[in-house]
Design a protein around this motif. Structure first.
Motif, mmCIF file in Angstrom:
data_model
loop_
_atom_site.group_PDB
_atom_site.id
_atom_site.type_symbol
_atom_site.label_atom_id
_atom_site.label_comp_id
_atom_site.label_asym_id
_atom_site.label_seq_id
_atom_site.Cartn_x
_atom_site.Cartn_y
_atom_site.Cartn_z
ATOM 1 N N ARG A 1 -36.198 -47.534 -37.974
ATOM 2 C CA ARG A 1 -36.793 -46.805 -39.092
ATOM 3 C C ARG A 1 -38.251 -47.205 -39.204
ATOM 4 O O ARG A 1 -38.639 -48.284 -38.809
ATOM 5 C CB ARG A 1 -36.091 -47.158 -40.399
ATOM 6 C CG ARG A 1 -34.709 -46.620 -40.486
ATOM 7 C CD ARG A 1 -34.179 -46.874 -41.860
ATOM 8 N NE ARG A 1 -32.947 -47.636 -41.701
ATOM 9 C CZ ARG A 1 -32.389 -48.366 -42.616
ATOM 10 N NH1 ARG A 1 -32.938 -48.471 -43.791
ATOM 11 N NH2 ARG A 1 -31.282 -49.009 -42.385
ATOM 12 N N SER B 1 -39.047 -43.035 -44.418
ATOM 13 C CA SER B 1 -38.995 -41.895 -43.527
ATOM 14 C C SER B 1 -39.641 -40.682 -44.193
ATOM 15 O O SER B 1 -39.962 -40.700 -45.373
ATOM 16 C CB SER B 1 -37.542 -41.588 -43.158
ATOM 17 O OG SER B 1 -36.822 -41.252 -44.316
ATOM 18 N N GLU B 2 -39.797 -39.638 -43.422
ATOM 19 C CA GLU B 2 -40.427 -38.416 -43.929
ATOM 20 C C GLU B 2 -39.610 -37.782 -45.058
ATOM 21 O O GLU B 2 -40.161 -37.149 -45.943
ATOM 22 C CB GLU B 2 -40.600 -37.405 -42.785
ATOM 23 C CG GLU B 2 -41.566 -37.863 -41.719
ATOM 24 C CD GLU B 2 -42.987 -37.938 -42.242
ATOM 25 O OE1 GLU B 2 -43.375 -37.102 -43.071
ATOM 26 O OE2 GLU B 2 -43.706 -38.857 -41.826
ATOM 27 N N SER B 3 -38.310 -37.947 -45.037
ATOM 28 C CA SER B 3 -37.469 -37.318 -46.055
ATOM 29 C C SER B 3 -37.689 -37.927 -47.436
ATOM 30 O O SER B 3 -37.388 -37.302 -48.449
ATOM 31 C CB SER B 3 -35.995 -37.426 -45.670
ATOM 32 O OG SER B 3 -35.608 -38.789 -45.641
ATOM 33 N N LEU B 4 -38.225 -39.132 -47.510
ATOM 34 C CA LEU B 4 -38.457 -39.778 -48.797
ATOM 35 C C LEU B 4 -39.728 -39.294 -49.489
ATOM 36 O O LEU B 4 -39.916 -39.525 -50.674
ATOM 37 C CB LEU B 4 -38.522 -41.293 -48.619
ATOM 38 C CG LEU B 4 -37.242 -41.975 -48.163
ATOM 39 C CD1 LEU B 4 -37.478 -43.452 -47.960
ATOM 40 C CD2 LEU B 4 -36.132 -41.733 -49.158
ATOM 41 N N LYS B 5 -40.594 -38.612 -48.766
ATOM 42 C CA LYS B 5 -41.848 -38.154 -49.368
ATOM 43 C C LYS B 5 -41.626 -37.103 -50.445
ATOM 44 O O LYS B 5 -42.386 -37.014 -51.395
ATOM 45 C CB LYS B 5 -42.781 -37.597 -48.301
ATOM 46 C CG LYS B 5 -43.379 -38.666 -47.438
ATOM 47 C CD LYS B 5 -44.366 -38.067 -46.472
ATOM 48 C CE LYS B 5 -44.980 -39.171 -45.622
ATOM 49 N NZ LYS B 5 -45.957 -38.642 -44.684
ATOM 50 N N ASP B 6 -40.572 -36.309 -50.313
ATOM 51 C CA ASP B 6 -40.310 -35.256 -51.287
ATOM 52 C C ASP B 6 -39.488 -35.736 -52.468
ATOM 53 O O ASP B 6 -39.287 -34.992 -53.421
ATOM 54 C CB ASP B 6 -39.593 -34.084 -50.608
ATOM 55 C CG ASP B 6 -40.456 -33.454 -49.533
ATOM 56 O OD1 ASP B 6 -41.700 -33.501 -49.665
ATOM 57 O OD2 ASP B 6 -39.896 -32.922 -48.562
ATOM 58 N N ALA B 7 -38.988 -36.953 -52.433
ATOM 59 C CA ALA B 7 -38.161 -37.477 -53.522
ATOM 60 C C ALA B 7 -39.027 -37.723 -54.754
ATOM 61 O O ALA B 7 -40.149 -38.209 -54.646
ATOM 62 C CB ALA B 7 -37.486 -38.769 -53.090
#
Length: 98
Positions: A23, A28-34
């Motif tokens: 990691r 990761s990139e998916s956490l940027k939108d959280a």
């Protein structure tokens, strides 16, 4: 005199351990939108210290309480400054455009 006895541990095989999935260090990139929760400063950063009562330092309780409170207040002020610098401080009256 005999040498001290050592317990033998379980036999370890030479097999390599399973490696963890790779990691990125910062996530990761998916956490940027959280969504990120705003941080609200504590009204009194010394409440928890006072709930623990005076420290067991005979003759120095009053001085110790003062210094512990000063450290807690300084840590809280630095945390608020860091949150403000990161734009995570919940100031309560911020205008949010719809």
């Amino acid at each position: 005199m005999s040498p001290p006895r050592r317990r033998k541990g379980p036999e370890r095989s030479n097999a390599r351990r399973r490696s963890a999935p790779q990691r990125d260090f910062w996530g990761s990139e998916s956490l940027k939108d959280a969504p990120v929760e705003q941080i609200r400063p504590a009204d009194d950063p010394t409440v928890m210290l006072r709930s623990l009562n005076s420290p067991p330092l005979p003759g120095r309780e009053t001085v110790a309480v003062h210094y512990f409170a000063a450290v807690a207040e300084k840590a809280a002020s630095l945390a608020v400054a860091l949150a403000a610098a990161s734009e995570l401080l919940d100031d309560g009256d911020r205008y949010e455009p719809e």
